[in-house]
Design a protein around this motif. Sequence first.
Motif, PDB file in Angstrom:
ATOM      1  N   UNK A   1       0.832  -1.204   0.000  1.00 22.04           N
ATOM      2  CA  UNK A   1       0.000   0.000   0.000  1.00 22.04           C
ATOM      3  C   UNK A   1       0.868   1.256   0.000  1.00 22.04           C
ATOM      4  N   UNK A   2       1.994   1.171   0.692  1.00 18.80           N
ATOM      5  CA  UNK A   2       2.894   2.315   0.760  1.00 18.80           C
ATOM      6  C   UNK A   2       3.346   2.727  -0.626  1.00 18.80           C
ATOM      7  N   UNK A   3       3.662   1.726  -1.453  1.00 13.38           N
ATOM      8  CA  UNK A   3       4.112   2.048  -2.811  1.00 13.38           C
ATOM      9  C   UNK A   3       2.993   2.752  -3.566  1.00 13.38           C
ATOM     10  N   UNK A   4       1.793   2.222  -3.436  1.00 20.23           N
ATOM     11  CA  UNK A   4       0.658   2.857  -4.099  1.00 20.23           C
ATOM     12  C   UNK A   4       0.462   4.266  -3.552  1.00 20.23           C
TER      13      UNK A   4
ATOM     14  N   UNK B   1      16.248  -0.947   0.377  1.00 18.27           N
ATOM     15  CA  UNK B   1      16.653  -0.594   1.734  1.00 18.27           C
ATOM     16  C   UNK B   1      15.565   0.200   2.449  1.00 18.27           C
ATOM     17  N   UNK B   2      14.890   1.088   1.683  1.00 24.74           N
ATOM     18  CA  UNK B   2      13.814   1.865   2.309  1.00 24.74           C
ATOM     19  C   UNK B   2      12.673   0.962   2.727  1.00 24.74           C
ATOM     20  N   UNK B   3      12.353   0.008   1.867  1.00 23.23           N
ATOM     21  CA  UNK B   3      11.267  -0.913   2.206  1.00 23.23           C
ATOM     22  C   UNK B   3      11.624  -1.709   3.467  1.00 23.23           C
TER      23      UNK B   3
ATOM     24  N   UNK C   1      11.278   0.528   6.395  1.00 19.37           N
ATOM     25  CA  UNK C   1       9.863   0.722   6.689  1.00 19.37           C
ATOM     26  C   UNK C   1       9.287  -0.498   7.382  1.00 19.37           C
ATOM     27  N   UNK C   2       9.647  -1.653   6.880  1.00 21.02           N
ATOM     28  CA  UNK C   2       9.167  -2.898   7.459  1.00 21.02           C
ATOM     29  C   UNK C   2       9.552  -2.970   8.928  1.00 21.02           C
ATOM     30  N   UNK C   3      10.827  -2.776   9.181  1.00 18.51           N
ATOM     31  CA  UNK C   3      11.330  -2.904  10.547  1.00 18.51           C
ATOM     32  C   UNK C   3      10.672  -1.892  11.479  1.00 18.51           C
ATOM     33  N   UNK C   4      10.678  -0.641  11.054  1.00 18.11           N
ATOM     34  CA  UNK C   4      10.125   0.399  11.911  1.00 18.11           C
ATOM     35  C   UNK C   4       8.647   0.188  12.191  1.00 18.11           C
TER      36      UNK C   4
END
Lengths: 1100, 42, 227
Positions: free
Chosen positions: A552-555, A584-586, A589-592
């Motif tokens: 969803x973030x990409x969208x 790396x950003x994904x 984002x995943x981790x955070x």
Amino acid sequence: MIDKNAIPAIILKATIQVRDDQDCLVTQISSAQVVAVPEEFWKDEVKSAQWKNLKGAWLNNQAAMGLKISEKQNVVLRIEKPSAIPRESFLGNREDVVDSMTLEVEKVLDRSDKYASFNLFPGMDVPSTIFVPLQLVQEKLGVTYKINSILSGKSGLQDKFRSLLTLSDYELTFKGPEERTLDLFAKFDRDKNQVLEKREYQGKIPAKLVPLLQSQSGAIDLESVRKFFHSNRNYYSIESSQMLVSPNLAQKAGNLIQEMGLQSSQIMVYLANNIQEKDNIVPYSVIAGIDSTLQGKLGVNFAANERFGQRIWFLDWNESPLKPAIGDTVGLEYFLPEVVGKPIEKKDSFQFAGYIPADIKLVDPEITPDFPGITDKLTLDSWNPPFPYDNKRIKPRDEKYWQDFRSVPKAFIDIDVAKNLWGSRFGKITSIRVYPANAGFPSGFAADFQARLLNSIDPSSVGFVFQDLRARFQQSSQSGTDFSGLFVGFSFFLILSALILVALLFRLHLERRASQVGTVLALGATQKQVASLLLREGQLVAGLGVLLGLGVACVYAIGLLQYLKSYWPDNSLQQILKLHIPFSTLCLGFILAFLMSVAAIFRTSRTLVKTSIMTLIKGGYLDSTVMVSKKPLLLLINGLLLLLLGLGMLFLPSSQDHELKALKFFGAGGLALTSGLFFLGAFLRYVQKIMVFGNGLDGLIRLSLRNMARNKTRSLLTAGLLSSAAFLIIAVEPFRKEADVNTGKNSGTGGFNLVVETNIPVLSGLDGPSGIETILDGVQKSNRGNPQRAGQQVDRFKKVLKGVQVYSLRFNPGDDASCLNLFAPSKPRILGVPNSLQQRGGFLFSATSEAKENPWNLLDSSNPLVNAFVEKNTLEWMIHSGLGKDYKIQDGFGKNQLLKFAGLFQGSIFQSEILIGESQFLKFFPQQQGYQYFLIDAVSNDLSEIEEAFKIGLSDYGAKVSKSKDLVERFASVENAYLSMFQGLGTIGLLIGTMGVAAVLARSVWERRSELGLLSALGFTQGDVVLVMLMEHALLLFLGLGIGTLAALVSVLPLEQATSTRWGVLALLQAGMFFFGLMVCVASLWSIRSDNFVAAMRKE
Amino acid sequence: MSFSLEQFVVKTARFHLKGNLAVLMGVVIATASLTGALLVGD
Amino acid sequence: MTLQVRQIRKEFITRSGSLPVLCGIDLDLDSDKSLAIMGQSGSGKSTFLHVLGGLDKPSSGKILLDGLDPLAMSETDLAHYRNQKVGFVFQDHHLLPQCTVLENVLLPSLLGAMPKNEVIQLAKDLLARVGLENRMDHMPSELSGGERQRAAVARALIMRPRLLLADEPTGNLDKRNAENIMRLLLKLHEEEKNILIVVTHSVDLAKLFPRVMAMDDGILAEALSSN
């Protein structure tokens, strides 16, 4: 050869025109680039082969679209003619400035073709490009074998390049007696037999010189000439094809000559329109300023007889009508060395100090450098100089002189006087001579000297420099508009809202399962165990949620960019803004997201399991023991502390650093918001104790308050959600820029209606009546095939241009520094402000370093740093600097110069450039000639007509005409585009908030169904029940939104935007948010209106 | 037959699907806002 | 093995002051003994049972079960106490709806740590003894009220507790099922040789027990046979 893969090229800015059959202008692109390359440029075999025999040109997609043409049509290319001699020097050619080439478009390169986006300068748009075979351009411009660019994929070529340069690359010649000998024969020996026959040399070699060159046989052969030059002209001479030797080179040469233990001599040659002694006049004479070395060679000493002032010596030629006595006054008339517009004559007086014998052996014609149009003419009469020349003044005696002596100077003055009178920003001498020491020149001297001189010259000082393009592009794109900090700040609130929502939803979820949790505890699970079980379940859900969320973030990111693009004032963003999704950003984002969600879940779980088992089993709801068990007083104190802290942040010293500013803004707002929630918590605690009585509205409000206080944490979470959303939306609003409707002299437009930029400099500027003439001339030329139409247009425009005032500014090209350019400007555009504009003044300044009645006078100062003006926004956001700070630029010689920002414009048209005074500009960029930026002040009724006049009249110069109002609006709309995006974020936050409210509402109703049933049984109508629920949540909405709004105001208050805030709009926004939330509540309640509460009660 | 705590957790999660979906949605939104912010800011 | 209760008091703190619920309860029970406690609603009998079961803490007093004092234990130890020493049957069965009958019975063993195969067999035995051998893999929603309560009983016994407590276990059942459950409890109590305390408001059911006490306003006293 530098490198076998290096590509020579000529790259220029040009205007591409499409003209009709009658040679009238149809369309044009004024800032196109010409890329003239050989076939090796194309790394594509097909293209390379096609290029080989091409006689036309290729356009890129951008150019073809801009001109609205396709293949097989013709275009006309207008390029500035290269001129060795500076056009603004009095010997410069000011007439013939533009060259044109008609080419057939053989191919249009499609947008997908990588060559179509060939660009050397980081910028927003793909430039319109025309590709032309290198040879064609070289032939047309008359610069065969010359190029202005070398393209290479390799780095580190600067040293090799330097080693391959020769003096001629620096426009210098270095000639000794041998070279002069050979030159003579190259020029005149047409049949190449190494003998100059009379028909070959007659009229071309001074008559007095001929006998000296003849051999015994009477012929002028190579040997005799060689012998003469080696004996009598044994010196080397350094000259420039630019006529004047630049001060930098002159100094380097002088130093070298001294180092080598030789004698140097500087010469400054000029032309006098008149030499007058009493009533005797000699027209168009060469005059030389010479130094003591040459004086010695000529047998004179100018330093003797100091008591006479400015002194002049005459060559003692027989036919001279001038017969002054020593000490007599002699008048000299000449043109000033720098010309803007028309050449200006000056008169000077000298004291006659003596004669120099007219011995052509000593006083040689080579004192005067070659000048095509003068020194190559057979007679004076046939001279063709670039300045006004009246050949009717030539008398037979003058022609006789020319036959006998040609370019031997008729008069001499001291070199220092000459430099003073005739020196300009282009140079102060015309040649440097090197004389040998006693024993003559050592062998190999010429080669040695040239090598050493070349070694001492830094190619970058004349602009011969290899630029690392990749690095430049990367750097530009990195340090461009950096609003990521701001964006993260705003998003922070959004993210916080989302996390609060997660906590809220999880909490509601858990409350439903309270009895199960209690059961498991009762069966002997430790609190830790149960919490861990809940956590594991939460992790499962969070893990899945985060994975989905990444998608969803990409969208979301794509959507956000689309949104920004749609709000951007032009299309430039469409092409260059593409979403970049680094892995790396994904991961980050995943981790955070995972950690934060799990933390929220963990927190809630822990609270739940700490509740007493029996309460849980009975299905009781959570009542957090964490925050609310504290006494109301404690909460109040906490709240006050936070508020004070937040307010304190506002009083931190203001700085230009954006990160700091953002921190202040969000920090203060965040703290204010949290303190508001603390206050609310205290209030709820207090409210728990109040009695519910009273009639009507009062009673209902009390009931609502009590209900709200029943589940404090839930209420606070919901209020927190809403306040975050309100903050986002409200905080942004005051920053919205409304384009200043004011267009007076002291507004952003300075009272000017139009701004014109040209590709090719207009040498004399466009000020005054001569400017209007230039434009009308251009209109005529534009319609050269259709004189009738030309006449019509000229008449039409003549009328509207009558009251128009134009101010011409100097222009040094560079990167667009405005916020429309997402790339950081590494070398911003620079404008030189003329005195006339300085005196006129105007424009709106937000701040100046000193208070002055006319702030423009600050531009005069250059002590110690040069003062400059710039637009405030550009300074803050693009240049990242502030008022009073230094700024480094590179001048025309590649040297670093420091500017100081002394004045800031507000909302002006100068958002893409830096302004300095004209005199300072010329010191920095002496080679920039003419004017390329014009401000037009006109009566607004005829504005579109005037616009057209400039467009057509200056079409050959590649003019771009913009309305100043449009410019200002364009810049403002960029800011608004960003703001709209932030508000978009706020709206999402609001949606999240209302989702939370709806969830809470639904839950409330379900939980309290028995209670509601009781109310029904007691006589409350369905409507009353709905009203109670609605009231409760409306109150929550009101309080939540209120806290957020107040927090936003706290953040905004200290900023200057506060005063211009449109309070009405804010109030409207508030009402809107409240209404929206209310609607959601009503919708939620609507779905349960038919539920039977009484039955639920009975069940209990 | 086997019955472990892991299985218990999964069964429980599945049983409370609706509620868990709500929480899931919240997490999706949080992740989207956070990662989206990182992506755009970049 | 004995249960000793000394001066258990409990007060609830409300906005209008403190409300005493248990006012100094004393009790002694040996193992193999069973007891029924009767009383009106609000008399505190459920609260007393909760305190005995480690589900609630009294304001003061002492409890000793086989020398273990649950009131002096840490939260973790108390949890173990509940898991291993006490079996509780609630009025609402409180079976977890997402697990099968067998899994519900096994649940306490997951929380403690018992060797697996052994406990599964024990669970199946228990379910057979309560008459649910054919319903082991069914979900609680598929069982009748009586069957559910029987499953709850089996669950309460899986860890072989010393103390079996039942708080109005038949409150939601019809007369026939109620009697069946009570008899079941007594039978299993005899087989397991634990201490059984049941709270009920039904005189008929209380009569099944060898000893009956009455809770009234927080005070526990022997019931007079005529009541």
